[in-house]
Enzyme design. Sequence first.
Site, PDB file in Angstrom:
ATOM      1  N   LYS A  74      -4.450  -6.311 -12.655  1.00 15.66           N
ATOM      2  CA  LYS A  74      -3.669  -5.014 -12.104  1.00 15.66           C
ATOM      3  C   LYS A  74      -2.971  -5.056 -13.540  1.00 15.66           C
ATOM      4  CE  LYS A  74      -1.262  -3.759  -8.589  1.00 15.66           C
ATOM      5  NZ  LYS A  74      -0.335  -3.993  -6.555  1.00 15.66           N
ATOM      6  N   SER A 122      -0.399  -4.818  -0.372  1.00  9.53           N
ATOM      7  CA  SER A 122      -1.292  -4.529  -1.887  1.00  9.53           C
ATOM      8  C   SER A 122      -1.831  -4.692  -2.172  1.00  9.53           C
ATOM      9  CB  SER A 122      -0.464  -3.611  -3.081  1.00  9.53           C
ATOM     10  OG  SER A 122       0.750  -2.685  -2.923  1.00  9.53           O
ATOM     11  N   SER A 156      -1.709  -0.452  -2.736  1.00  9.64           N
ATOM     12  CA  SER A 156      -1.710  -0.676  -4.317  1.00  9.64           C
ATOM     13  C   SER A 156      -2.444  -0.323  -5.370  1.00  9.64           C
ATOM     14  CB  SER A 156       0.224  -0.438  -5.422  1.00  9.64           C
ATOM     15  OG  SER A 156       0.256  -1.164  -5.452  1.00  9.64           O
TER      16      SER A 156
HETATM   17  N1  GLN Z   1       2.252   0.267   0.638  1.00  7.48           N
HETATM   18  C1  GLN Z   1       3.632  -0.198   0.528  1.00  7.48           C
HETATM   19  C2  GLN Z   1       4.517   0.335  -0.535  1.00  7.48           C
HETATM   20  O1  GLN Z   1       3.821   1.441  -0.588  1.00  7.48           O
HETATM   21  C3  GLN Z   1       3.829  -1.317   0.017  1.00  7.48           C
HETATM   22  C4  GLN Z   1       3.363  -1.612  -1.523  1.00  7.48           C
HETATM   23  C5  GLN Z   1       3.132  -3.103  -1.791  1.00  7.48           C
HETATM   24  O2  GLN Z   1       2.437  -3.808  -1.760  1.00  7.48           O
HETATM   25  N2  GLN Z   1       2.874  -3.115  -3.475  1.00  7.48           N
HETATM   26  O3  GLN Z   1       5.353  -0.038  -0.996  1.00  7.48           O
END
Ligand code: GLN
Length: 486
Positions: free
Chosen positions: A80, A179, A155
Amino acid sequence: MIDLCAKPIHELRDLLRRREVSSVELTRAFLTRIATVEPAIQAFVSVTGDLALEQAAAADAARSAGEDLPPLAGVPVAIKDNMCTNGVLTTCSSRILANFVPPYDATVVTRLRGQRAVFCGKTNMDEFAMGSSTENSGIKKTFNPWDPARVPGGSSGGSAAAVAAGMAAGALGSDTGGSIRQPASFCGVVGLKPTYGLVSRYGLVAFASSLDQIGPISRDVEDAALLLNAIAGHDPRDSTSAHFDPPDYTSFLQRGVRGLRIGLPKEFSGEGTDPEVQAAVAAAVRKLEELGAVTVEVELPHSPYAVATYYLCATAEASSNLARYDGVHYGFRAPADNVIEMYSRTRSQGFGEEVKRRIMLGTYALSAGYYDAFYLKSLRVRTLIRRDFDAAFEKCDVIAGPTAPTPAFRIGEKTSDPLAMYLSDIFTISVNLAGICAISVPCGFTEDNLPVGLQLIAPSFGEDRLIAAAHAYEQATEWHRRRPPV
Ligand code: GLN
């Protein structure tokens, strides 16, 4: 050759060890697959073909020299784009880091290099990992390999899509509120969020430091164990890294679920969850019972507050962490006549909408007059959420439920409604707030042929339970063998 790209890491490892394929051949097969499929999927911010071939040749040379190589040696993996890679662009899918080439490796990257893994590229993500669909990327959108009209989740959407589409044998993602697990669920692959402190955060671009964890995204549970083996363990460079000696996670694969107590929280069933998701998860729990597990009802009474709590803690930490992007230290700088204007223009132009929204929410939650009412209160509720889990784990060994309330949603469906997007993480967020661990495994498909994920949650350092239970389930089902049409 396409076939190679559909195989799990443990099979590729065996082929490499038996010299039935070389790492250079394998890497070429993946690079060809990327060239064919990537135009439709857009999972990568950068494809590092030259680096990959160089690493592959070095892995082959080491093997020829008779070195006893670790399981990931010569296997193409994706990372990532929020993990620092020495000499390789690391953008966090943000304009503000568009030209950032780190002069060092994140610890997880060092560990993968130590195993002689091959890096096929850096994957797309929501900018600074803020989002649930990868649509907040400042670089591009990624498409779900099962249906290009849908999001891959987020994400870590690029990592999940890359693994699902056979463009990497495995990948690393990061999980602050879901994410790793939610995109794994949307893309029909396995995603594991380790216990806070098990995997070093050194060199991970910080979003919310008390919640962020790096973990594997893979084709199956055995591969998740292999990747976790590679990255877990104490790191003196991360002061929150646990003093815990990780076991060999593959040693739990055959443990089975006989007598395992599965907790079913009543808060995880019911309205708001897609009926097809509910049905698939219920069938998965029945399958685990057939395999010898027993179910018990548990309560997580504070889970209705998880999303609100998370969006206070996470934004507060983000507002502080992102203060460093001022046009001086790294990346993008907007031209201006004086320094204040430079800061302001750099941040206005460099950050996307969602990141700015989070910085404002977090700054507000931390501001002098509101600190007690918002930030401090969120910390208190966080403790209550953690205690809910402590109490539940007195009655059960793992907790089961859906990873996400819906299958992959349509591109654009939630972009104009941030709250609807935030609710996508309703089942994953409390795990991060409590600092515990969880895995998502494929557990079925909807009528539209979209994957559904089963989430299993365990107490801190209970990754052994997750791997044992998820593997037993996976071996009794065929879901993880299905391939997307791409
Ligand atoms: N969807 C969540 C957010 O927008 C979690 C994102 C993540 O785990 N990085 O913060």
